[in-house]
Each structure stands twice: as C-alpha cells, then as structure tokens.
Design a protein around this motif. Structure first.
Motif, PDB file in Angstrom:
ATOM      1  N   THR A 211      44.273  21.856  51.740  1.00 23.49           N
ATOM      2  CA  THR A 211      44.968  21.783  50.597  1.00 23.49           C
ATOM      3  C   THR A 211      45.133  23.134  49.658  1.00 23.49           C
ATOM      4  O   THR A 211      46.170  23.321  48.628  1.00 23.49           O
ATOM      5  N   SER A 212      44.134  23.680  49.763  1.00 30.14           N
ATOM      6  CA  SER A 212      43.743  25.025  48.954  1.00 30.14           C
ATOM      7  C   SER A 212      44.325  24.785  47.401  1.00 30.14           C
ATOM      8  O   SER A 212      45.030  25.555  46.992  1.00 30.14           O
ATOM      9  N   HIS A 213      43.881  23.779  47.046  1.00 29.64           N
ATOM     10  CA  HIS A 213      44.004  23.289  45.635  1.00 29.64           C
ATOM     11  C   HIS A 213      43.145  24.093  44.601  1.00 29.64           C
ATOM     12  O   HIS A 213      43.863  24.194  43.590  1.00 29.64           O
ATOM     13  N   PHE A 214      42.000  24.571  44.765  1.00 28.11           N
ATOM     14  CA  PHE A 214      41.474  25.293  43.802  1.00 28.11           C
ATOM     15  C   PHE A 214      40.988  26.612  44.471  1.00 28.11           C
ATOM     16  O   PHE A 214      40.415  26.589  45.851  1.00 28.11           O
ATOM     17  N   TYR A 215      40.673  27.533  43.864  1.00 31.23           N
ATOM     18  CA  TYR A 215      39.925  28.821  44.281  1.00 31.23           C
ATOM     19  C   TYR A 215      38.834  29.144  43.177  1.00 31.23           C
ATOM     20  O   TYR A 215      39.214  29.315  41.823  1.00 31.23           O
ATOM     21  N   VAL A 216      37.789  29.082  43.711  1.00 28.80           N
ATOM     22  CA  VAL A 216      36.443  29.225  42.735  1.00 28.80           C
ATOM     23  C   VAL A 216      35.748  30.604  43.298  1.00 28.80           C
ATOM     24  O   VAL A 216      35.285  30.822  44.362  1.00 28.80           O
ATOM     25  N   SER A 217      35.281  31.281  42.214  1.00 34.54           N
ATOM     26  CA  SER A 217      34.452  32.540  42.354  1.00 34.54           C
ATOM     27  C   SER A 217      33.199  32.038  41.561  1.00 34.54           C
ATOM     28  O   SER A 217      32.902  30.957  40.906  1.00 34.54           O
ATOM     29  N   ARG A 218      32.167  32.572  42.131  1.00 35.26           N
ATOM     30  CA  ARG A 218      30.755  32.655  41.904  1.00 35.26           C
ATOM     31  C   ARG A 218      30.155  33.830  41.181  1.00 35.26           C
ATOM     32  O   ARG A 218      30.147  34.946  41.942  1.00 35.26           O
ATOM     33  N   PRO A 219      30.150  33.837  39.953  1.00 34.12           N
ATOM     34  CA  PRO A 219      29.762  34.906  39.142  1.00 34.12           C
ATOM     35  C   PRO A 219      28.317  35.323  39.568  1.00 34.12           C
ATOM     36  O   PRO A 219      27.474  34.586  39.916  1.00 34.12           O
ATOM     37  N   ILE A 220      27.857  36.639  39.922  1.00 33.48           N
ATOM     38  CA  ILE A 220      26.624  37.190  40.035  1.00 33.48           C
ATOM     39  C   ILE A 220      25.846  37.723  38.755  1.00 33.48           C
ATOM     40  O   ILE A 220      26.274  38.358  38.117  1.00 33.48           O
ATOM     41  N   PHE A 221      24.807  36.677  38.378  1.00 36.67           N
ATOM     42  CA  PHE A 221      24.350  36.850  37.083  1.00 36.67           C
ATOM     43  C   PHE A 221      22.849  37.443  37.242  1.00 36.67           C
ATOM     44  O   PHE A 221      22.220  36.793  37.998  1.00 36.67           O
ATOM     45  N   ASP A 236      21.970  51.217  37.081  1.00 37.66           N
ATOM     46  CA  ASP A 236      23.102  51.928  37.673  1.00 37.66           C
ATOM     47  C   ASP A 236      23.105  51.594  39.267  1.00 37.66           C
ATOM     48  O   ASP A 236      24.229  51.109  39.801  1.00 37.66           O
ATOM     49  N   ALA A 237      21.919  51.521  39.944  1.00 29.59           N
ATOM     50  CA  ALA A 237      22.059  51.301  41.357  1.00 29.59           C
ATOM     51  C   ALA A 237      22.319  49.712  41.724  1.00 29.59           C
ATOM     52  O   ALA A 237      23.172  49.649  42.490  1.00 29.59           O
ATOM     53  N   MET A 238      21.752  48.743  40.793  1.00 28.38           N
ATOM     54  CA  MET A 238      22.107  47.376  40.895  1.00 28.38           C
ATOM     55  C   MET A 238      23.655  47.283  40.582  1.00 28.38           C
ATOM     56  O   MET A 238      24.183  46.499  41.623  1.00 28.38           O
ATOM     57  N   ARG A 239      24.026  47.866  39.792  1.00 28.12           N
ATOM     58  CA  ARG A 239      25.522  47.787  39.256  1.00 28.12           C
ATOM     59  C   ARG A 239      26.236  48.131  40.570  1.00 28.12           C
ATOM     60  O   ARG A 239      27.229  47.355  41.182  1.00 28.12           O
ATOM     61  N   LYS A 240      26.172  49.216  41.228  1.00 29.37           N
ATOM     62  CA  LYS A 240      26.741  49.744  42.404  1.00 29.37           C
ATOM     63  C   LYS A 240      26.527  48.862  43.687  1.00 29.37           C
ATOM     64  O   LYS A 240      27.460  48.607  44.388  1.00 29.37           O
ATOM     65  N   LEU A 241      25.215  48.367  43.806  1.00 25.38           N
ATOM     66  CA  LEU A 241      24.972  47.504  44.978  1.00 25.38           C
ATOM     67  C   LEU A 241      25.696  46.212  44.803  1.00 25.38           C
ATOM     68  O   LEU A 241      26.189  45.487  46.009  1.00 25.38           O
ATOM     69  N   VAL A 242      25.736  45.503  43.772  1.00 22.50           N
ATOM     70  CA  VAL A 242      26.627  44.398  43.514  1.00 22.50           C
ATOM     71  C   VAL A 242      27.816  44.691  44.013  1.00 22.50           C
ATOM     72  O   VAL A 242      28.575  43.660  44.525  1.00 22.50           O
ATOM     73  N   ALA A 243      28.614  45.680  43.201  1.00 19.70           N
ATOM     74  CA  ALA A 243      30.045  45.985  43.646  1.00 19.70           C
ATOM     75  C   ALA A 243      30.145  46.134  45.201  1.00 19.70           C
ATOM     76  O   ALA A 243      30.988  45.485  45.827  1.00 19.70           O
ATOM     77  N   ASP A 244      29.356  46.817  45.818  1.00 21.96           N
ATOM     78  CA  ASP A 244      29.225  46.641  47.389  1.00 21.96           C
ATOM     79  C   ASP A 244      29.017  45.463  48.155  1.00 21.96           C
ATOM     80  O   ASP A 244      29.631  45.154  48.979  1.00 21.96           O
ATOM     81  N   ALA A 245      28.096  44.877  47.409  1.00 19.20           N
ATOM     82  CA  ALA A 245      27.838  43.270  48.153  1.00 19.20           C
ATOM     83  C   ALA A 245      29.006  42.229  47.976  1.00 19.20           C
ATOM     84  O   ALA A 245      29.290  41.691  48.781  1.00 19.20           O
ATOM     85  N   VAL A 246      29.620  42.624  46.856  1.00 20.14           N
ATOM     86  CA  VAL A 246      30.947  41.660  46.554  1.00 20.14           C
ATOM     87  C   VAL A 246      32.233  41.809  47.827  1.00 20.14           C
ATOM     88  O   VAL A 246      32.541  40.982  48.467  1.00 20.14           O
ATOM     89  N   ALA A 247      32.412  43.293  48.083  1.00 16.55           N
ATOM     90  CA  ALA A 247      33.181  43.689  49.142  1.00 16.55           C
ATOM     91  C   ALA A 247      32.603  42.953  50.677  1.00 16.55           C
ATOM     92  O   ALA A 247      33.481  42.482  51.394  1.00 16.55           O
ATOM     93  N   TYR A 248      31.205  43.077  50.600  1.00 19.65           N
ATOM     94  CA  TYR A 248      30.610  42.704  52.138  1.00 19.65           C
ATOM     95  C   TYR A 248      30.735  41.090  52.113  1.00 19.65           C
ATOM     96  O   TYR A 248      31.103  40.662  53.318  1.00 19.65           O
ATOM     97  N   GLN A 249      30.437  40.522  51.073  1.00 24.13           N
ATOM     98  CA  GLN A 249      30.399  38.977  51.108  1.00 24.13           C
ATOM     99  C   GLN A 249      31.880  38.488  51.338  1.00 24.13           C
ATOM    100  O   GLN A 249      32.109  37.380  52.002  1.00 24.13           O
ATOM    101  N   ARG A 250      32.882  38.963  50.530  1.00 24.04           N
ATOM    102  CA  ARG A 250      34.376  38.610  50.776  1.00 24.04           C
ATOM    103  C   ARG A 250      34.645  38.725  52.079  1.00 24.04           C
ATOM    104  O   ARG A 250      35.390  37.864  52.659  1.00 24.04           O
ATOM    105  N   LYS A 251      34.337  39.914  52.986  1.00 23.40           N
ATOM    106  CA  LYS A 251      34.458  39.806  54.273  1.00 23.40           C
ATOM    107  C   LYS A 251      34.007  38.896  54.994  1.00 23.40           C
ATOM    108  O   LYS A 251      34.544  38.296  55.888  1.00 23.40           O
TER     109      LYS A 251
END
Length: 308
Positions: A211-221, A236-251
């Motif tokens: 159905t693809s009825h909802f799209y849910v995101s998971r905030p990284i907190f 600064d390193a954590m900010r960058k690594l989380v951004a990189d990890a988001v791209a990795y996780q989505r793939k």
C-alpha cells in the motif's frame, strides 16, 4: 591521560539490520579518527535486554545511551508537529521524501523536537514506506479491512488513518504487537517489508499488500548534554559521520526491501501489488484526514513537501 569519551549507541534490531550496520559504520570511523580518545559501545537491540522499543527515547534522554534512533511517530505526543509526517500518502516516492526530510521540512521538525526534548538531532534514517500484512485475507480495497484489528504506531494520525480505512486500529509498542501476532490475537500490522521479516511477522501473516500508505523516518538523536560537552573536533566528526551514515543506511534499506520481499514470497505468502485504481481507493478513503491536516498544520508545511 584523560578518560576516553564514552559513546554508547543503541537501537532495537539485530546487528544485521541497516540501522545496526549504520551505527557500526559511525563507531568504526570514530575509533579510526580518535583512537583512545573515544570508547564506543553498542546495544543493537534493547528489546533483548528487557526494554520496549519505545524505551530508547528515555534511555537517550537520560544519557544511559549516547545515541539512538526511533520512528518519529513515537514522539508525536510530545512534538505534535511530527504528526504531519505521519499523514498517509504524503510522499510519492523515496526521492521526494528524502528531499523533504533533508531540507526545510526536516530542519523545521528538528527545531521542534529540540525545543521540547533534550536531544541533538543530527539526521534522519529511512524506515521507508509501510505496507499491510494480515492473517485473514488478501487486501485489495479498504472494504477488505473492515473490522480487522491492526497494530499502529503510537500516533493519533496513524490510528485515524486506519479507522477511515475501516479497520480497528490499536496503538501499541512493537514488543506488544509481536507478542499478539505470535499468539494470533492481532489480525494485522503495517511496516516496511524489511521490518516485517526482521521481526518474523511473515511466519504468522500469509497476506501482504503493498500500500505504501506511510513513509516514516527515524531521527538520529543524541543525549544533548553529552554531545555539547565534547570537544569541537569530536562534535564535528559526529555530525559528518551521521550524514555519511544516513546515505549508507538508505542504500542498505532499498536492498533490504528487495530481499525481504523475496523472503516473504519464499515463505509461501501472498503479495498483493495494488492496481492504480485500487491504490486510489485507499487515497480517497483518507481524504477527510488530509483536509483536516491542511487546517491544522497550514499550507507552509505542505509547501515544504512540494504538495501545495
């Protein structure tokens, strides 16, 4: 020598999920960059330690975990604006959803969360589009859901959506839902296919409808006092690594969805791919909720999605 900075990351899935792999991605690169300056630890699945999935929110807020993730729907009682991204059929595809969550909409919601909860939000993992599984019958139209009990996330918007579709919607934590599905006392659930397989639901539910009825995101907190107490280079390193990890996780998430569908079909389950007309019937059924949302949230938020 100064004590290392302890960074304890947690989630609610086994180490094989895209989320757990992404935590490891962050941790490995932190260790490589800072060596003995950091001590990284993981609790991949807090449910293995007697917690509910929703408890990760408190564990991070209290500082027992440094970093976690959770579906945004779990925070809607405290951050009502998050109910907006719980709306059904809000996003047409992954590209639109990612652009919105990485752009103005996501930034707006981060601000609202951080106003009310002691987190620092650094990005959004993709839980993705959700589908329906059940033990009773194939679902092609909302009429097929009449009287069907279904677990929904702790979101009034999700509950109302399934009530409009004719089901008996039951807000509950994941741990409760899994127990009821195994006991046969819950007819249906809705989740991305990968979650359905991760938690073994396909062993109990024969019928799956895309159905693809909802799209849910998971905030990284992150626990805000911990994060803000770190030296700037670690922040600064954590900010960058989380951004990189988001791209990795989505793939990884896209790969997981494909693999999960194959697993569901191999288990002898029936997968229903809705026709355009069938899908339109689901969209039509929830129009009262979407109309109310335009009054409740305002047109600005819909413009952030690109649907105004």
């Amino acid at each position: 020598m100064a004590s290392p900075i302890t960074i304890r990351m947690g989630g609610y899935g086994p180490p094989t999920t895209s989320f757990s792999k992404s935590l490891t991605f962050i941790g490995d690169k932190l260790r490589a960059a800072f060596g003995d300056r950091v001590a990284v630890d993981y609790v991949f699945n807090i449910m293995d330690h007697g917690y509910k999935a929703e408890d990760i929110l408190t564990l991070v807020e209290n500082g027992e975990l440094t970093l976690g993730y959770q579906s945004s729907s779990y925070l809607t009682d405290r951050v009502p604006e998050l109910g907006f991204v719980d709306l059904p059929f809000l996003f047409a595809d992954n590209a639109q959803a990612r652009a919105a969550m990485d752009g103005a909409l996501g930034q707006y919601l981060v601000g609202k969360i951080e106003e009310r909860v002691g987190y620092r939000i650094l990005g959004w993992f993709e839980n993705g589009f959700r589908h329906i599984s059940n033990k009773l019958r194939p679902i092609h139209t909302p009429a097929d859901m009449k009287g069907m009990s279904i677990r929904v996330l702790p979101s009034d918007v999700h509950k109302r959506t399934f009530e409009l579709l004719g089901a008996v919607a039951m807000r509950m934590d994941l741990t409760e839902a899994i127990a009821m599905i195994k006991a046969g006392t819950l007819d249906a659930q809705e989740n991305p296919l990968a979650n359905t397989v991760t938690y073994g639901v396909h062993n109990f539910h024969k019928y799956h409808t895309l159905t693809s009825h909802f799209y849910v995101s998971r905030p990284i907190f992150l626990h805000r006092p911990s994060f803000e107490g770190w030296p700037r280079d670690v922040q600064d390193a954590m900010r960058k690594l989380v951004a990189d990890a988001v791209a990795y996780q989505r793939k990884l998430a896209l790969e997981e969805q494909d693999a999960a569908r194959r697993t569901i079909e191999a288990a002898g389950c029936e997968v229903v791919a809705l026709t355009a007309l069938e899908h339109a019937a689901f969209v039509d059924a929830v129009q009262p909720l979407l109309a109310e949302a335009r009054s409740a949230y305002g047109e600005d938020m819909f413009r952030m999605v690109g649907t105004s």
